[in-house]
Design an enzyme around this catalytic site. Structure first.
Site, PDB file in Angstrom:
ATOM      1  N   LYS A  54       0.842  -1.212   0.000  1.00 46.17           N
ATOM      2  CA  LYS A  54       0.000   0.000   0.000  1.00 46.17           C
ATOM      3  C   LYS A  54       0.869   1.250   0.000  1.00 46.17           C
ATOM      4  O   LYS A  54       0.619   2.195  -0.751  1.00 46.17           O
ATOM      5  CB  LYS A  54      -0.866   0.040   1.270  1.00 46.17           C
ATOM      6  CG  LYS A  54      -2.131  -0.751   1.212  1.00 46.17           C
ATOM      7  CD  LYS A  54      -2.835  -0.649   2.559  1.00 46.17           C
ATOM      8  CE  LYS A  54      -3.787  -1.783   2.757  1.00 46.17           C
ATOM      9  NZ  LYS A  54      -4.213  -2.010   4.125  1.00 46.17           N
ATOM     10  N   GLN A  98      -5.192  -1.172   9.913  1.00 41.48           N
ATOM     11  CA  GLN A  98      -5.132  -2.518   9.347  1.00 41.48           C
ATOM     12  C   GLN A  98      -5.821  -3.524  10.276  1.00 41.48           C
ATOM     13  O   GLN A  98      -5.558  -3.557  11.480  1.00 41.48           O
ATOM     14  CB  GLN A  98      -3.656  -2.905   9.122  1.00 41.48           C
ATOM     15  CG  GLN A  98      -3.437  -4.244   8.462  1.00 41.48           C
ATOM     16  CD  GLN A  98      -3.856  -4.287   6.995  1.00 41.48           C
ATOM     17  OE1 GLN A  98      -3.998  -3.265   6.341  1.00 41.48           O
ATOM     18  NE2 GLN A  98      -4.060  -5.471   6.487  1.00 41.48           N
ATOM     19  N   ASP A 121     -11.565   3.083   4.216  1.00 41.88           N
ATOM     20  CA  ASP A 121     -12.012   1.686   4.169  1.00 41.88           C
ATOM     21  C   ASP A 121     -13.535   1.595   4.034  1.00 41.88           C
ATOM     22  O   ASP A 121     -14.066   0.539   3.689  1.00 41.88           O
ATOM     23  CB  ASP A 121     -11.629   0.966   5.473  1.00 41.88           C
ATOM     24  CG  ASP A 121     -10.353   0.158   5.348  1.00 41.88           C
ATOM     25  OD1 ASP A 121     -10.083  -0.364   4.255  1.00 41.88           O
ATOM     26  OD2 ASP A 121      -9.644   0.041   6.361  1.00 41.88           O
TER      27      ASP A 121
END
Ligand code: GUN
Length: 297
Positions: A54, A98, A121
């Site tokens: 990422k 995460q 997200d």
């Protein structure tokens, strides 16, 4: 029939190219650089690989990338304080914590402490509600990437029968909402669904998010249907070593389907591309600028 292979790797490269062009324009015309912060708790090897990838791609599209690593034993208060610091940081437009988090941390509490406008997200309860009511929101990356590939392949999805196998908050439920938003007739199937093969056989679009390797078989697929395989599973090869496979049995499904996403090289690359797209979208919205076309739901 041999299915068209939907090349997610190439599609993701195209999306990242579009994001990069917008980022360059934002910098040039407004002096703004979108920033993405990733918070990684603990040492989970898979998460570390994912976070590294990422970070690399964030920099490649010209964005600011920040990574905060916290110890496995971090207290909830310290993690919440980190999120708050990023919420308050005007150079950060997207925040990703995460998952999974270590067991002593309440994931819902942490995710819902992220500023919804920075929740790239799309997991914050506000964004879930906005998506569910058809309002502008941040959309979870894997379903968004899957939707982009479906729109690209089919043009309009209106009236198509879609069966989403899996009811997770991260993939199954938002995927179903997005397909409904594009006027599909949507069924969410799951581990308790009766006669799953016959339910799947009704589908023009099958989204396999089962969480088990090679579960969806070719004789479940209506000839010509599109199969979007969200699974990433590592399995042992008979000759030794391992390989990645999806939740669909690729060989048998590809023999019947009209189109299919491979694993690897299908949905996976689209997830990170959509994370970058979401960061760009969040940056544009927070600055009152027109958001990029084709990169949101
Ligand atoms: N862990 C695996 N995939 C994801 C993702 O898309 N977002 C977050 N926050 N954690 C993940």
């Amino acid at each position: 029939m041999t299915a068209t292979v939907i090349d997610g790797k190439a599609f993701a490269a195209k999306v990242r190219g579009q994001v990069g062009e917008h980022v360059a324009k934002l910098k040039e015309e407004h002096g703004i650089t979108p920033g993405l912060a990733v918070v990684l708790v603990g040492e989970d090897p898979a998460s570390q690989v994912y976070v590294k990838s990422k970070g690399k791609m964030t920099v490649e599209v010209g964005m600011k990338s920040v990574e905060h690593r916290m110890d496995e034993t971090v207290s909830e208060a310290d993690l919440l304080a980190m999120v708050q610091k990023l919420n308050d940081d005007p150079t950060i437009h997207g925040i990703l914590v995460q998952l999974p988090l270590p067991g002593h941390l309440n994931s819902d509490l942490v995710i819902n402490s992220i500023d919804p406008a920075k929740d790239v997200d799309g997991f914050h309860i506000s964004n879930v509600g906005l998506l569910g009511t058809g309002q502008k929101s941040m959309v979870p990356c894997t379903p968004l990437g899957s939707l982009m590939m479906l729109r690209d392949h089919h043009g309009s999805l209106s009236g198509l029968n879609a069966v989403v196998i899996g009811r997770s908050n991260i993939v199954g439920k938002p995927m179903a909402q997005l397909l409904l938003g594009d006027s599909c007739t949507v069924t969410i199937a799951h581990s308790r669904t009766k006669d799953l093969p016959s339910v799947v056989r009704q589908a023009d679009i099958v989204v396999a998010a089962v969480g088990r390797p090679q579960t969806v078989l070719g004789d479940w697929i209506k000839p010509g249907a599109t199969v979007i395989d969200v699974g990433i599973n590592r399995i042992d090869k008979p000759e030794g070593g391992t390989r990645l496979v999806g939740d669909a049995d690729y060989e048998s499904c590809a023999a019947v389907a009209g189109a299919i996403t491979p694993v690897p090289g299908g949905v996976g690359p689209m997830t990170i591309a959509c994370l970058l797209a979401n960061t760009l979208t969040a940056c544009c919205r927070s600055n009152g600028l027109t958001e990029p076309e084709g990169l949101t739901a």
